[in-house]
Scaffold this active site. Structure first.
Site, PDB file in Angstrom:
ATOM      1  N   ARG A   1       0.835  -1.197   0.000  1.00 37.77           N
ATOM      2  CA  ARG A   1       0.000   0.000   0.000  1.00 37.77           C
ATOM      3  C   ARG A   1       0.870   1.248   0.000  1.00 37.77           C
ATOM      4  O   ARG A   1       1.972   1.275   0.510  1.00 37.77           O
ATOM      5  CB  ARG A   1      -0.902  -0.047   1.237  1.00 37.77           C
ATOM      6  CG  ARG A   1      -1.918   1.070   1.318  1.00 37.77           C
ATOM      7  CD  ARG A   1      -2.950   0.750   2.382  1.00 37.77           C
ATOM      8  NE  ARG A   1      -3.735   1.926   2.689  1.00 37.77           N
ATOM      9  CZ  ARG A   1      -3.471   2.769   3.671  1.00 37.77           C
ATOM     10  NH1 ARG A   1      -2.421   2.546   4.448  1.00 37.77           N
ATOM     11  NH2 ARG A   1      -4.225   3.814   3.889  1.00 37.77           N
TER      12      ARG A   1
ATOM     13  N   LYS B   1       4.111  -8.463  11.396  1.00 39.66           N
ATOM     14  CA  LYS B   1       3.443  -8.516  10.102  1.00 39.66           C
ATOM     15  C   LYS B   1       3.710  -9.832   9.383  1.00 39.66           C
ATOM     16  O   LYS B   1       4.845 -10.157   9.044  1.00 39.66           O
ATOM     17  CB  LYS B   1       3.883  -7.339   9.225  1.00 39.66           C
ATOM     18  CG  LYS B   1       3.096  -7.243   7.912  1.00 39.66           C
ATOM     19  CD  LYS B   1       3.296  -5.914   7.234  1.00 39.66           C
ATOM     20  CE  LYS B   1       2.522  -5.821   5.934  1.00 39.66           C
ATOM     21  NZ  LYS B   1       2.616  -4.491   5.296  1.00 39.66           N
TER      22      LYS B   1
ATOM     23  N   ARG C   1      -0.725   3.502  13.029  1.00 35.38           N
ATOM     24  CA  ARG C   1       0.180   2.606  13.765  1.00 35.38           C
ATOM     25  C   ARG C   1      -0.205   2.602  15.238  1.00 35.38           C
ATOM     26  O   ARG C   1      -0.566   3.654  15.795  1.00 35.38           O
ATOM     27  CB  ARG C   1       1.638   3.046  13.622  1.00 35.38           C
ATOM     28  CG  ARG C   1       2.166   3.032  12.192  1.00 35.38           C
ATOM     29  CD  ARG C   1       3.662   3.285  12.145  1.00 35.38           C
ATOM     30  NE  ARG C   1       4.153   3.422  10.795  1.00 35.38           N
ATOM     31  CZ  ARG C   1       4.423   2.399   9.986  1.00 35.38           C
ATOM     32  NH1 ARG C   1       4.257   1.167  10.426  1.00 35.38           N
ATOM     33  NH2 ARG C   1       4.869   2.613   8.768  1.00 35.38           N
TER      34      ARG C   1
END
Length: 329
Positions: A122, A187, A326
């Protein structure tokens, strides 16, 4: 098949192979073997060379197998699939499908690659995955007209990815708004939805998914240096690490199911499932949009997939766009 891939297939078992044996198998010189080994390193593969003994990969490589992938697709996906492409190397699986203009309604194309030279996440970020170490795939879909909740498609795709991972023993993956797949805060994967639409006409979307299956240490350190904390399926202590082909079949199958249901019913059927896996719920977060930074508390998502942010005593809706969110420790 080119010589570089032939050498990789011979080395894929992770065992040591002498340069002489490799050269004889492929009817090329030992100097040519060395040249192709250097090219493998350009793919991000770790090839160890021992004088007088030969070459071996730092870890075995599980190459994609088109036949087993097709055999693993659920019936709906097999019926709706128009074309499957499994590429050795490609700039971007999303880009490859965005250029297709003749996709019939109700059908989809799927594209996978062992290696993406220009994989993207992204906001134009680079997606790093060495050859054969991750899973890089995209599926395309044509809506007869753009759904009103199209901005929530990446969230619905996250539900599809989570379902596919659960089929292979990963039952605790979480979803970080709007498009990250997390495990224990690190992640594991990401989603990139891209749209090509016509005014008052059909909307053509491509859903790209990247999953870390294994992460060579050198690549892991590079990702961590960029400020991200990655994790791979191989790190999770699964009873059995799924083959990349089996995982790809599950992902494509679940994405097909979600795309069909999303076209019929929008984001509603996926809302509760997404909320149950929300990695940011009730957590302090920092939102950045360009130079603007806002601190607040994430209060889940609304029925259209927008993030609800509590900041300054007010609740605000945040749509994905060019926003970065975040968690704040």
């Amino acid at each position: 098949m080119n010589r570089r891939l032939e050498i990789l297939r011979l080395l894929a078992d992770g065992r040591e192979h002498s340069g002489e044996a490799l050269a004889a198998s492929l009817s090329i010189s030992r100097a040519a073997v060395w040249k192709h080994v250097q090219q493998l390193q350009q793919w991000g593969l770790e090839v160890q060379a021992a004088a007088g003994r030969g070459y071996r990969l730092g870890c075995p490589v599980d190459l994609l197998d088109e036949a087993s992938l097709l055999a693993g697709l659920p019936e709906l996906a097999r019926d709706r699939l128009r074309r499957l492409t499994v590429a050795e190397e490609i700039d971007s699986t999303n880009e490859a499908l965005l250029g297709v203009a003749d996709l019939p309604a109700g059908r989809f194309d799927a594209c996978l690659a062992e290696y993406q030279a220009r994989g993207r996440g992204r906001r134009g970020r680079e997606w790093v995955a060495p050859f054969g170490a991750g899973l890089c795939l995209s599926v395309s879909w044509r809506f007869s007209e753009a759904p009103s909740q199209l901005s929530a498609l990446s969230l619905a795709a996250g539900v599809a990815v989570r379902r596919a991972l659960a089929q292979h023993g990963v039952v605790d993956a979480m979803l970080k708004w709007p498009n990250d797949i997390l495990h224990a805060g690190r992640k594991l994967g990401g989603i990139l939805c891209e749209l090509r639409a016509e005014v008052a006409g059909p909307a053509y979307v491509v859903v790209g998914v990247g999953i870390n299956v294994t992460l060579p240490e050198r690549v892991r350190r590079g990702i961590e240096a960029s400020g991200l904390q990655p994790v791979a399926l191989a790190d999770l202590g699964l009873a059995a690490l799924p083959s990349r082909s089996a995982l790809a079949a599950s992902l494509i199958g679940q994405l097909a199911l979600v795309l069909v249901e999303f076209e019929q019913s929008g984001f509603g059927p996926f809302l509760d499932e997404w909320r149950a896996a929300d990695a940011l719920a009730a957590r302090p977060v920092r939102l950045q949009h360009g130079e603007q930074v806002v601190d607040g508390v994430a209060r889940g998502i609304d029925r259209d997939g927008a993030l609800v942010l509590e900041a300054g005593g007010r609740l605000e809706r945040v749509v994905s766009g060019e926003v970065t969110v975040r968690p704040v420790a």
